[in-house]
Design a protein around this motif. Structure first.
Motif, short mmCIF file in Angstrom:
data_model
loop_
_atom_site.label_atom_id
_atom_site.label_comp_id
_atom_site.label_asym_id
_atom_site.label_seq_id
_atom_site.Cartn_x
_atom_site.Cartn_y
_atom_site.Cartn_z
N SER A 169 -20.17 -16.98 -44.94
CA SER A 169 -21.24 -17.29 -43.99
C SER A 169 -21.83 -18.66 -44.28
O SER A 169 -22.12 -19.44 -43.36
CB SER A 169 -22.38 -16.28 -44.14
N GLY A 170 -22.01 -18.94 -45.57
CA GLY A 170 -22.56 -20.23 -45.99
C GLY A 170 -21.69 -21.37 -45.49
O GLY A 170 -22.19 -22.38 -45.01
N ASP B 109 -22.00 -13.92 -49.29
CA ASP B 109 -22.41 -14.89 -48.26
C ASP B 109 -21.73 -16.24 -48.37
O ASP B 109 -22.16 -17.20 -47.72
CB ASP B 109 -23.94 -15.11 -48.27
N GLU C 52 -19.66 -21.30 -42.92
CA GLU C 52 -19.80 -21.40 -41.46
C GLU C 52 -21.06 -22.17 -41.11
O GLU C 52 -21.06 -22.98 -40.18
CB GLU C 52 -19.87 -20.01 -40.85
#
Lengths: 254, 272
Positions: free
Chosen positions: A124-125, A121, A127
């Protein structure tokens, strides 16, 4: 038309990868505003690949000199050993072998690192922190691969022709005259050969970096996915290098 | 059926979302009140994390809308979406810390990316955030050198580094020992008050979450089963909510996974 599906799947994959490349290229100008990130990646893909490049270059130069000497000496042309080693290395083996080693050493590491960042992640983190992972993570790695490959191919070629490679075996061990070794290289090799080597190495660098970051970024976020991305990077890169080498050689020496 | 007021920070309307053939949300409405702690409860696999990713604009809904402070999250350009995300923090279950950076650099990361503050100010801000989560002493450690609970606290410090309006917590208590859980509960509530945050907690740790929430939604099977204050939820008449709250093995959510054949058929099949 299910028998066509592997073909359409491959085309779809190629299309996705091309769009991904365009996205990366669009972020490159911005990435140059943060040179520190590129330098960090140059260390990781370039400097850390140096040992394998130096050692492989030396051994390939040594083997070429041994094999070349055996053939040339039959025709009394042992003094041309330098030319044989230098042209084989600069035109073909230098860029190709460096690229194959680079795909195995740096390409696989890039894909695994990016794949793991995705699986944990981290991308994602980023983003969610409003940081574009393509700009922050992918672009610096891509640029570093592009810069590192021609430099590594040059170092590989220098090691293979001189220092501990062809020169060590041909001149120091087999007794080829030092002066003829270098002067014949000087006469036979032109700037064009070196330019072609650098072009090849840059194209291979682009292919490997593109394949590695694409595979890593699109890996399934599982341990199996990361392992598959790493393997695919090495396999696809190796095939791409050999195919591209054929095409480039056909254009360069027609 | 919702508590919509002018003080609603996140407004979810008729949200539909599916992963391929599997429907995750089938037209749900939710309101997250500004300045409050809102819990979203539900069994595993109901798509609670998906909801946070939808609110953060990482995924697009198939239908319906999500507004953050009156702005439709999914109608924004990439730049506008990124500007919106600076106002919300998401705490991933894993912490999602950058493994090649120290704890200090992880917290400094959003500040370095989004501000041009001088190094001395970044240093002060990072230490203030780390002090708030009790980990100033761990500033020089790398993520692999700290425990899972500490990683979540670092991620929390990072999530509040840019002083967002809202922090979303994805399963913050999963896999935590009682002490770390207590620390996290105190921190979430404390930071919500001290920083005037809006907090959204997605979790299946019912008791802990209800103890610090102002409002709660229970989600299952793509629908909102019930919502209200923690007291109202505890007194819910829905059998499914009661099964979930009391942790009963069988009930509306069956203990046995659906099978096409009967038990006897399966046992006899080998002898046939």
């Amino acid at each position: 038309m299910s028998f066509l599906s592997p073909l359409t799947d491959s085309l779809r994959g190629l299309g996705r990868a091309s769009l991904f490349l365009l996205t990366i290229i669009a972020t490159i100008p911005g990435a140059f505003l943060r040179p520190r990130l590129i330098v960090q990646q140059l260390y990781s893909v370039g400097v850390l690949s140096l040992i394998i490049i130096v050692i492989s270059g030396s051994f390939i130069g040594m083997v070429l000199a041994l094999q070349g000497y055996r053939t040339l000496v039959n025709f009394g042309a042992a003094s041309s050993l330098g030319v044989l080693v230098a042209l084989s290395i600069v035109r073909e083996l230098g860029p190709v072998v460096t690229a194959l080693l680079f795909a195995g050493r740096a390409g696989s590491a890039l894909a695994a690192e990016i794949g793991l960042m995705k699986a944990t992640d981290q991308l994602s983190g980023m983003e969610m922190m409003a940081v574009d992972p393509i700009k922050r993570v992918i672009a610096p790695r891509f640029i570093a691969g592009l810069i590192a490959m021609p430099l590594l191919a040059s170092i590989f070629s220098m090691m293979a022709i001189g220092v501990a490679g062809g020169h060590a075996i041909g001149v120091e061990l087999l007794g080829v005259d030092d002066g003829s070794y270098w002067s014949q290289i000087n006469q036979a090799m032109h700037g064009r050969d070196i330019a072609d080597m650098l072009i090849k190495a840059t194209v291979f660098g682009l292919a490997i970096s593109w394949i590695a970051v694409y595979q890593g970024y699109h890996a399934a976020p599982t341990s199996e996915g990361v392992s598959r991305a790493t393997t695919s990077t090495v396999v696809v890169s190796s095939l791409a290098i050999l195919a591209l080498d054929f095409v480039l050689t056909a254009f360069m020496f027609h | 059926m919702t508590i919509a007021t002018a003080d609603t920070l996140v407004r979810v309307r008729a949200l539909r979302f599916a992963f391929g053939p599997r429907t995750i949300y089938d037209g749900i409405d939710l309101d997250i009140a500004r300045g409050k702690v809102t819990a979203i409860l539900g069994p595993s696999g109901t798509g609670k994390t998906t909801l946070l990713r939808l609110i953060g604009g990482q995924w697009k809904p198939d239908a319906g809308s999500i507004e953050f402070d009156g702005i439709d999250v999914h109608q924004q350009s990439r730049n506008a979406l990124f500007a919106l995300r600076k106002r919300m923090g998401l705490l991933f279950q894993s912490g999602a810390l950058l493994t090649d950076l120290t704890v200090f650099e992880n917290v400094a990361f959003p500040l370095r990316e989004h501000t041009r503050l001088p190094e001395s100010m970044i240093r002060d801000l990072v230490f203030m955030k780390l002090e708030a989560v009790g980990l100033r002493g761990a500033a020089n450690l790398f993520p692999e050198q700290i425990s899972g609970g500490m990683a979540r606290r670092v991620a929390l410090a990072r999530a509040i580094a840019l002083e967002p309006d809202m922090v979303m917590y994805d399963e913050p208590f999963t896999g935590q020992d009682p002490i770390s859980m207590g620390v996290l509960i105190r921190l979430i509530r404390g930071l919500n008050q001290a920083l005037g945050l809006t907090s959204v907690i997605v979790s299946h740790d019912v008791v802990e979450v209800l103890s610090i929430s102002d409002y709660a939604y229970v989600v299952s099977g793509g629908k909102v089963l019930d919502h209200g204050t923690p007291e109202a939820i505890r007194a819910s008449k829905s059998p499914l909510v009661q099964q979930f709250l009391n942790g009963e093995a069988d009930g509306p959510v069956a203990f046995h996974y659906k099978s096409a054949k009967t038990y006897a058929d399966d046992l006899m099949a080998a002898r046939a």
